[in-house]
Design an enzyme around this catalytic site. Structure first.
Site, PDB file in Angstrom:
ATOM      1  N   HIS A 112       0.799  26.381  -3.151  1.00 21.26           N
ATOM      2  CA  HIS A 112       1.638  25.931  -3.594  1.00 21.26           C
ATOM      3  C   HIS A 112       3.029  26.566  -2.877  1.00 21.26           C
ATOM      4  CE1 HIS A 112      -1.847  24.868  -6.292  1.00 21.26           C
ATOM      5  NE2 HIS A 112      -0.884  23.653  -5.808  1.00 21.26           N
ATOM      6  N   HIS A 167      -7.760  27.196  -9.881  1.00 23.35           N
ATOM      7  CA  HIS A 167      -7.783  27.246  -9.050  1.00 23.35           C
ATOM      8  C   HIS A 167      -9.049  28.832  -7.479  1.00 23.35           C
ATOM      9  CE1 HIS A 167      -4.678  23.725  -7.169  1.00 23.35           C
ATOM     10  NE2 HIS A 167      -4.057  24.199  -8.463  1.00 23.35           N
ATOM     11  N   SER A 176      -5.446  20.598  -9.153  1.00 23.17           N
ATOM     12  CA  SER A 176      -6.624  21.142 -10.168  1.00 23.17           C
ATOM     13  C   SER A 176      -7.667  20.467 -11.077  1.00 23.17           C
ATOM     14  CB  SER A 176      -5.122  21.744 -11.189  1.00 23.17           C
ATOM     15  OG  SER A 176      -4.290  22.266 -10.440  1.00 23.17           O
ATOM     16  N   ASN A 218      -1.621  13.572 -16.828  1.00 23.96           N
ATOM     17  CA  ASN A 218      -0.364  13.103 -18.441  1.00 23.96           C
ATOM     18  C   ASN A 218       0.956  12.469 -17.899  1.00 23.96           C
ATOM     19  OD1 ASN A 218       0.410  15.672 -16.000  1.00 23.96           O
ATOM     20  ND2 ASN A 218       2.069  14.925 -16.810  1.00 23.96           N
ATOM     21  N   TYR A 274       5.418  26.628  -4.686  1.00 23.01           N
ATOM     22  CA  TYR A 274       6.042  27.738  -5.859  1.00 23.01           C
ATOM     23  C   TYR A 274       5.303  28.616  -6.363  1.00 23.01           C
ATOM     24  CZ  TYR A 274       1.404  26.113  -9.043  1.00 23.01           C
ATOM     25  OH  TYR A 274       0.752  25.026  -8.775  1.00 23.01           O
ATOM     26  N   GLU A 275       3.863  29.120  -5.819  1.00 25.79           N
ATOM     27  CA  GLU A 275       3.650  30.828  -5.692  1.00 25.79           C
ATOM     28  C   GLU A 275       3.903  31.354  -4.779  1.00 25.79           C
ATOM     29  OE1 GLU A 275      -0.915  30.699  -6.158  1.00 25.79           O
ATOM     30  OE2 GLU A 275      -0.514  28.347  -4.792  1.00 25.79           O
ATOM     31  N   MET A 333       3.623  19.374  -7.727  1.00 20.09           N
ATOM     32  CA  MET A 333       3.988  20.525  -7.297  1.00 20.09           C
ATOM     33  C   MET A 333       3.400  20.687  -5.697  1.00 20.09           C
ATOM     34  SD  MET A 333       4.637  22.458 -10.109  1.00 20.09           S
ATOM     35  CE  MET A 333       5.037  21.540 -11.717  1.00 20.09           C
ATOM     36  N   SER A 334       1.960  19.682  -5.326  1.00 20.05           N
ATOM     37  CA  SER A 334       1.042  19.821  -3.954  1.00 20.05           C
ATOM     38  C   SER A 334       1.398  18.438  -2.894  1.00 20.05           C
ATOM     39  CB  SER A 334       0.079  19.914  -4.529  1.00 20.05           C
ATOM     40  OG  SER A 334      -0.796  19.134  -5.033  1.00 20.05           O
ATOM     41  N   HIS A 347      -0.183  22.826 -18.976  1.00 20.40           N
ATOM     42  CA  HIS A 347      -1.052  23.247 -17.611  1.00 20.40           C
ATOM     43  C   HIS A 347      -3.224  22.634 -18.345  1.00 20.40           C
ATOM     44  CE1 HIS A 347      -2.926  24.315 -14.295  1.00 20.40           C
ATOM     45  NE2 HIS A 347      -4.309  24.893 -14.731  1.00 20.40           N
ATOM     46  N   ALA A 398      -3.269  16.434  -9.154  1.00 19.90           N
ATOM     47  CA  ALA A 398      -3.415  16.378 -10.449  1.00 19.90           C
ATOM     48  C   ALA A 398      -1.648  15.591 -10.828  1.00 19.90           C
ATOM     49  CB  ALA A 398      -4.176  17.383 -11.238  1.00 19.90           C
TER      50      ALA A 398
END
Ligand code: HPA
Length: 274
Positions: free
Chosen positions: A85, A63, A32, A237, A87-88, A213-214, A249, A115
């Site tokens: 990802h 992205h 990201s 973060n 989650y997509e 998440m990747s 995000h 990230a």
């Protein structure tokens, strides 16, 4: 179930070869807000993902969704600006498909960036972390299904998922540039929700330093194919529950924006040394 076969990989690779004769040595997957590195390639050919046979398209803000072939610090590279990802809604094998294609094009090294939320409370947003290892908390694996022995073995060794050799080089290059490089374990989760504070406490107890998440599906696929991996997380973060503030995000994008020149310098300095 893995529905992508050697012929899908070859068709994608063939299309990319028809656009550029460059033979990439290093694959770069940019997380990201970090695709900016693509602007620093030379002799660049840009191929939108939607033109490449069997490639998914990424749907996340930040992205871009294009493959770049070019030279970075004089070395032929293939750079993914935007990644896929789970989650997509993509299966793990589709998420990692570009890694198969990189390998087919000749890449022997993968530099993967992301990230991530800082789980280790010594970390601060903006820190860069060398990934020493990962924990696959996604409950999924890109190698599930019949094994293609042409691509790799049925039961791949993961005892050095992130290359010791490459990590030593990364430490040297970072020190040479005066960059503090943290080092730790990346916990890969499915998302798309950020974690709860209780989940973050659990991840810390279980040995995680950062969460995202990747990355895990891509790295598993790379190791299956014998590709040597270097991973760097940008701590965008602090993970949930550490600070008294919600996660967003927007914060992830703001932090990656803030560190990008340092990050860019590190990666560019690394490429000729790998
Ligand atoms: N959790 C999961 N994924 C992330 C985070 C986080 O805190 N920050 C950036 N990606």
């Amino acid at each position: 179930m893995n529905l992508l076969t050697g012929s899908h990989i070859e068709e994608a690779a063939q299309y990319i070869r028809s656009k550029s004769s460059l033979q990439p040595e290093v694959g770069l997957i940019m997380g990201s807000g970090l695709g900016i590195l693509g602007d620093h390639l030379e002799e660049t050919v840009i191929i939108p993902y939607h033109d490449i046979p069997h490639f998914p398209v990424s749907t996340v803000e930040g992205h871009a969704g294009e493959l770049l072939l070019g030279k970075l610090a004089g070395r032929p590279v293939l750079l993914m600006r935007g990644r896929f990802h789970m989650y997509e809604g993509y299966g793990p094998e589709l998420t990692a498909f570009p890694v198969r294609v990189m390998k087919a094009l000749g890449a022997t090294l993968l530099l993967v960036t992301n990230a991530a939320g800082g789980v280790n409370t010594d970390f601060e947003p903006g820190d860069l972390m060398l990934i020493s290892d990962h924990i696959n908390f996604t409950g999924r694996n890109p190698l599930i299904g019949p094994n293609d022995d042409e691509l790799g073995v049925r039961f791949p060794d993961m005892s050095e998922a992130y290359s010791k050799r490459l990590r030593a080089i990364a430490r040297e290059v970072a020190a040479g540039q005066g960059i503090t490089l943290r080092e730790g374990v990346y916990a890969g989760l499915l998302g798309p929700t950020y974690e709860t504070p209780a989940e973050i406490r659990m991840l810390r107890v279980l040995g995680s330093d950062a969460v995202g998440m990747s990355t895990v599906a891509e790295v598993i696929t790379a190791r299956h194919g014998g590709i040597e991996v270097l991973g760097i997380s940008c701590i965008s973060n602090m993970a949930a529950g550490i600070l008294d503030q919600p996660l967003s995000h927007a914060e992830v994008m703001e932090t990656t924006e803030r560190v990008k020149s340092r990050f860019l310098g590190l990666v560019t300095g690394l490429i000729p040394r790998l």
